[in-house]
Design an enzyme around this catalytic site. Sequence first.
Site, PDB file in Angstrom:
ATOM      1  N   HIS A  85      69.219   2.464   7.660  1.00 27.36           N
ATOM      2  CA  HIS A  85      68.093   1.530   7.842  1.00 27.36           C
ATOM      3  C   HIS A  85      66.862   1.994   7.061  1.00 27.36           C
ATOM      4  O   HIS A  85      66.784   3.151   6.620  1.00 27.36           O
ATOM      5  CB  HIS A  85      67.723   1.360   9.326  1.00 27.36           C
ATOM      6  CG  HIS A  85      67.290   2.595  10.045  1.00 27.36           C
ATOM      7  ND1 HIS A  85      68.059   3.216  10.998  1.00 27.36           N
ATOM      8  CD2 HIS A  85      66.163   3.337   9.939  1.00 27.36           C
ATOM      9  CE1 HIS A  85      67.424   4.284  11.441  1.00 27.36           C
ATOM     10  NE2 HIS A  85      66.275   4.384  10.825  1.00 27.36           N
ATOM     11  N   GLU A 130      64.510  -1.272  10.595  1.00 28.62           N
ATOM     12  CA  GLU A 130      64.025  -0.783  11.892  1.00 28.62           C
ATOM     13  C   GLU A 130      62.538  -1.096  12.001  1.00 28.62           C
ATOM     14  O   GLU A 130      61.721  -0.536  11.244  1.00 28.62           O
ATOM     15  CB  GLU A 130      64.250   0.721  12.005  1.00 28.62           C
ATOM     16  CG  GLU A 130      63.743   1.352  13.277  1.00 28.62           C
ATOM     17  CD  GLU A 130      63.903   2.861  13.269  1.00 28.62           C
ATOM     18  OE1 GLU A 130      64.050   3.450  12.195  1.00 28.62           O
ATOM     19  OE2 GLU A 130      63.885   3.452  14.361  1.00 28.62           O
ATOM     20  N   HIS A 175      59.311  -2.244  -1.869  1.00 28.04           N
ATOM     21  CA  HIS A 175      59.869  -3.431  -1.191  1.00 28.04           C
ATOM     22  C   HIS A 175      61.239  -3.120  -0.602  1.00 28.04           C
ATOM     23  O   HIS A 175      61.846  -2.097  -0.910  1.00 28.04           O
ATOM     24  CB  HIS A 175      59.994  -4.593  -2.176  1.00 28.04           C
ATOM     25  CG  HIS A 175      60.753  -4.248  -3.429  1.00 28.04           C
ATOM     26  ND1 HIS A 175      60.145  -3.913  -4.622  1.00 28.04           N
ATOM     27  CD2 HIS A 175      62.079  -4.156  -3.669  1.00 28.04           C
ATOM     28  CE1 HIS A 175      61.070  -3.665  -5.531  1.00 28.04           C
ATOM     29  NE2 HIS A 175      62.240  -3.782  -4.988  1.00 28.04           N
ATOM     30  N   GLU A 211      61.900  -8.407  -1.540  1.00 26.55           N
ATOM     31  CA  GLU A 211      62.375  -8.942  -2.817  1.00 26.55           C
ATOM     32  C   GLU A 211      63.659  -9.731  -2.605  1.00 26.55           C
ATOM     33  O   GLU A 211      64.563  -9.274  -1.886  1.00 26.55           O
ATOM     34  CB  GLU A 211      62.646  -7.781  -3.782  1.00 26.55           C
ATOM     35  CG  GLU A 211      63.092  -8.226  -5.162  1.00 26.55           C
ATOM     36  CD  GLU A 211      63.424  -7.053  -6.046  1.00 26.55           C
ATOM     37  OE1 GLU A 211      63.938  -6.035  -5.549  1.00 26.55           O
ATOM     38  OE2 GLU A 211      63.161  -7.155  -7.261  1.00 26.55           O
TER      39      GLU A 211
HETATM   40  C1  LIG Z   1      65.701  -4.917 -10.056  1.00 30.49           C
HETATM   41  C2  LIG Z   1      64.809  -5.218  -8.887  1.00 30.49           C
HETATM   42  O1  LIG Z   1      65.363  -4.629  -7.735  1.00 30.49           O
HETATM   43  C3  LIG Z   1      63.422  -4.705  -9.012  1.00 30.49           C
HETATM   44  O2  LIG Z   1      62.828  -4.313  -8.023  1.00 30.49           O
HETATM   45  S1  LIG Z   1      62.656  -4.770 -10.564  1.00 30.49           S
HETATM   46  C4  LIG Z   1      61.139  -5.605 -10.075  1.00 30.49           C
HETATM   47  C5  LIG Z   1      60.009  -5.159 -10.933  1.00 30.49           C
HETATM   48  N1  LIG Z   1      59.684  -3.766 -10.743  1.00 30.49           N
HETATM   49  C6  LIG Z   1      58.783  -3.155 -11.531  1.00 30.49           C
HETATM   50  O3  LIG Z   1      58.212  -3.732 -12.441  1.00 30.49           O
HETATM   51  C7  LIG Z   1      58.581  -1.678 -11.180  1.00 30.49           C
HETATM   52  C8  LIG Z   1      57.392  -1.088 -11.950  1.00 30.49           C
HETATM   53  C9  LIG Z   1      56.033  -1.614 -11.456  1.00 30.49           C
HETATM   54  N2  LIG Z   1      54.999  -1.034 -12.253  1.00 30.49           N
HETATM   55  C10 LIG Z   1      55.812  -1.196  -9.991  1.00 30.49           C
HETATM   56  O4  LIG Z   1      55.350  -0.062  -9.774  1.00 30.49           O
HETATM   57  O5  LIG Z   1      56.138  -2.015  -9.097  1.00 30.49           O
HETATM   58  C11 LIG Z   1      58.817  -6.004 -10.570  1.00 30.49           C
HETATM   59  O6  LIG Z   1      58.160  -5.766  -9.565  1.00 30.49           O
HETATM   60  N3  LIG Z   1      58.558  -7.001 -11.417  1.00 30.49           N
HETATM   61  C12 LIG Z   1      57.460  -7.898 -11.161  1.00 30.49           C
HETATM   62  C13 LIG Z   1      57.805  -9.276 -11.645  1.00 30.49           C
HETATM   63  O7  LIG Z   1      57.057 -10.192 -11.327  1.00 30.49           O
HETATM   64  O8  LIG Z   1      58.845  -9.409 -12.351  1.00 30.49           O
HETATM   65 NI    NI Z   2      63.934  -4.032  -6.314  1.00 34.88          NI
END
Ligand SMILES: C[C@@H](O)C(=O)SC[C@H](NC(=O)CC[C@H](N)C(=O)O)C(=O)NCC(=O)O
Ligand code: NI
Length: 128
Positions: free
Chosen positions: A6, A57, A75, A123
Amino acid sequence: MPRILHTMIRVGNLDRSIEFYTKVLGMRLLRREDYPDGKFTLAFVGYQDESEGAVIELTYNWGVDHYEMGNAFGHIAIAVPDAKAACDEIRARGGKVIREAGPMKHGTTVIAFVEDPDGYKIELIERP
Ligand SMILES: C[C@@H](O)C(=O)SC[C@H](NC(=O)CC[C@H](N)C(=O)O)C(=O)NCC(=O)O
Ligand code: NI
């Protein structure tokens, strides 16, 4: 074989969070337990039983209704067959979509983000 059981998040209002994770995100309330000696309650929510899949949890510390979110935690991710349809359904159920469905920045995975009642990010990852 070890497996993730969890992710624990502290919430300011347990019924509000249970309502969101069950009614808006479609999870089940798997168990809820009071710990009067510690003045906290745990509620586990998820799509599968704990023996089958990772769950969330929800921890409620009695009398604590707010936490500083900070900028470190990212997330919790959920797989959905259609991210846009999931966003539309979540909105229809009163959820807050904070990033519409589409390819992630710098990548191709189709994602979306929803915010839970405490401000935690959930997410949605499109997995047809
Ligand atoms: C693959 C999927 O599980 C992801 O979480 S990627 C999403 C993406 N993450 C980042 O960019 C990480 C680096 C960023 N600087 C951070 O610290 O969060 C993300 O959040 N993309 C945003 C979007 O709008 O695409
Ligand atoms: Ni992700």
